[in-house]
Enzyme design. Structure first.
Site, PDB file in Angstrom:
ATOM      1  N   GLY A 208       0.839  -1.184   0.000  1.00  0.00           N
ATOM      2  CA  GLY A 208       0.000   0.000   0.000  1.00  0.00           C
ATOM      3  C   GLY A 208       0.875   1.234   0.000  1.00  0.00           C
ATOM      4  O   GLY A 208       2.037   1.192   0.422  1.00  0.00           O
TER       5      GLY A 208
ATOM      6  N   GLN B  71       2.716   9.855   1.446  1.00  0.00           N
ATOM      7  CA  GLN B  71       4.009   9.173   1.452  1.00  0.00           C
ATOM      8  C   GLN B  71       4.872   9.545   0.259  1.00  0.00           C
ATOM      9  O   GLN B  71       6.086   9.346   0.295  1.00  0.00           O
ATOM     10  CB  GLN B  71       3.815   7.656   1.501  1.00  0.00           C
ATOM     11  CG  GLN B  71       3.257   7.181   2.834  1.00  0.00           C
ATOM     12  CD  GLN B  71       3.170   5.676   2.853  1.00  0.00           C
ATOM     13  OE1 GLN B  71       2.195   5.105   2.398  1.00  0.00           O
ATOM     14  NE2 GLN B  71       4.203   5.046   3.394  1.00  0.00           N
TER      15      GLN B  71
ATOM     16  N   CYS C 253       6.274   0.007   7.448  1.00  0.00           N
ATOM     17  CA  CYS C 253       5.829   1.198   6.731  1.00  0.00           C
ATOM     18  C   CYS C 253       6.959   1.700   5.844  1.00  0.00           C
ATOM     19  O   CYS C 253       8.104   1.797   6.286  1.00  0.00           O
ATOM     20  CB  CYS C 253       5.420   2.284   7.724  1.00  0.00           C
ATOM     21  SG  CYS C 253       4.832   3.806   6.952  1.00  0.00           S
ATOM     22  N   LEU C 254       6.622   2.042   4.622  1.00  0.00           N
ATOM     23  CA  LEU C 254       7.622   2.557   3.688  1.00  0.00           C
ATOM     24  C   LEU C 254       8.147   3.924   4.110  1.00  0.00           C
ATOM     25  O   LEU C 254       9.209   4.340   3.665  1.00  0.00           O
ATOM     26  CB  LEU C 254       7.039   2.624   2.269  1.00  0.00           C
ATOM     27  CG  LEU C 254       6.637   1.273   1.670  1.00  0.00           C
ATOM     28  CD1 LEU C 254       5.969   1.460   0.316  1.00  0.00           C
ATOM     29  CD2 LEU C 254       7.828   0.336   1.573  1.00  0.00           C
TER      30      LEU C 254
ATOM     31  N   HIS D 159      -3.946   0.931   7.810  1.00  0.00           N
ATOM     32  CA  HIS D 159      -2.624   1.564   7.777  1.00  0.00           C
ATOM     33  C   HIS D 159      -2.615   2.744   6.803  1.00  0.00           C
ATOM     34  O   HIS D 159      -2.181   3.848   7.147  1.00  0.00           O
ATOM     35  CB  HIS D 159      -1.578   0.509   7.365  1.00  0.00           C
ATOM     36  CG  HIS D 159      -0.185   1.032   7.305  1.00  0.00           C
ATOM     37  ND1 HIS D 159       0.763   0.711   8.248  1.00  0.00           N
ATOM     38  CD2 HIS D 159       0.431   1.849   6.417  1.00  0.00           C
ATOM     39  CE1 HIS D 159       1.905   1.305   7.938  1.00  0.00           C
ATOM     40  NE2 HIS D 159       1.721   2.009   6.821  1.00  0.00           N
ATOM     41  N   GLU D 160      -3.111   2.504   5.592  1.00  0.00           N
ATOM     42  CA  GLU D 160      -3.096   3.563   4.575  1.00  0.00           C
ATOM     43  C   GLU D 160      -4.064   4.684   4.928  1.00  0.00           C
ATOM     44  O   GLU D 160      -3.762   5.865   4.728  1.00  0.00           O
ATOM     45  CB  GLU D 160      -3.395   2.986   3.188  1.00  0.00           C
ATOM     46  CG  GLU D 160      -2.398   1.942   2.714  1.00  0.00           C
ATOM     47  CD  GLU D 160      -0.935   2.359   2.814  1.00  0.00           C
ATOM     48  OE1 GLU D 160      -0.613   3.565   2.645  1.00  0.00           O
ATOM     49  OE2 GLU D 160      -0.086   1.482   3.081  1.00  0.00           O
TER      50      GLU D 160
ATOM     51  N   HIS E 161      -2.547   7.154   7.231  1.00  0.00           N
ATOM     52  CA  HIS E 161      -1.674   8.130   6.565  1.00  0.00           C
ATOM     53  C   HIS E 161      -2.473   9.351   6.119  1.00  0.00           C
ATOM     54  O   HIS E 161      -1.970  10.479   6.165  1.00  0.00           O
ATOM     55  CB  HIS E 161      -0.988   7.511   5.341  1.00  0.00           C
ATOM     56  CG  HIS E 161       0.234   6.723   5.667  1.00  0.00           C
ATOM     57  ND1 HIS E 161       1.351   7.271   6.255  1.00  0.00           N
ATOM     58  CD2 HIS E 161       0.525   5.421   5.470  1.00  0.00           C
ATOM     59  CE1 HIS E 161       2.269   6.352   6.415  1.00  0.00           C
ATOM     60  NE2 HIS E 161       1.795   5.204   5.943  1.00  0.00           N
TER      61      HIS E 161
END
Length: 188
Positions: free
Chosen positions: A46, A51, A99-100, A141-142, A145
């Site tokens: 994702g 991000q 997480c990226l 999670h997304e 953000h």
């Protein structure tokens, strides 16, 4: 299509609520295409607009479950409903999340087991996905953000303390830092 830099924890775009998408134009199509390419190159399951430095309410996702059912799409201006989150401590293996924007690290985090995602696609067509397990986790999670919350912000002691130490050690937590999948190696 292009791989975009992924913003690292500490940049204001990651810690501020994103704005609704209002222009469904070629610029949005390019952004979404770039987000898919970036997510795949990272590799991730994702990727939210913030991000990649874009404070808009959208995220891409791509995941295959244990039954080889694949989910891939973009959620624009999403709404998310979740089941109650368990009060039990997260399992260090089953509930480990990464997480990226906090690359190379994984910490256990308790999430709701089920979620209902409602959003629109690039053509402004509404859709709904009922998700369980990891897909529900990805959506949560997304979606976080888009509200300016990173998963490390939700960690409990002692994991929050370890994450803060890693952030200091790597000099993250300040504006302007990013990494590019396929170019930078931040996994160590």
């Amino acid at each position: 299509m292009a791989v975009r830099p992924i913003v690292i924890s500490g940049d204001p775009v990651l810690h501020s609520p994103a704005s609704p998408v209002v222009d469904f134009d070629d610029g949005l199509r390019t952004l979404v295409s770039d987000m898919f390419e970036t997510m795949d190159a990272a590799p991730g399951v994702g990727l939210a607009g913030p991000q990649v430095g874009v404070g808009l309410r959208l995220f891409t996702f791509g995941y295959s479950d244990d039954d080889d059912v694949s989910w891939r799409g973009v959620a624009i201006n999403p709404e998310l409903w979740i089941t109650p989150v368990s009060a039990h401590a997260p399992d260090e293996d089953e509930d480990a999340e990464g997480c990226l924007s906090f690359p190379g690290e994984r910490f256990p985090l308790q999430r709701a087991r089920s979620a209902l995602l409602r959003a629109v696609d690039l053509d402004q067509r509404p859709f709904e996905i009922r998700a369980d397990g990891w897909l529900a986790r990805i959506f949560q999670h997304e979606f976080d953000h888009l509200d300016g919350t990173l998963y490390v912000d939700r960690l409990e002691h002692p994991y929050a303390k370890v994450a803060a130490k890693i952030e200091r050690k790597r000099s993250w937590g300040v504006p302007g830092q990013s990494w590019v999948p396929g170019i930078d190696n931040l996994e160590s």
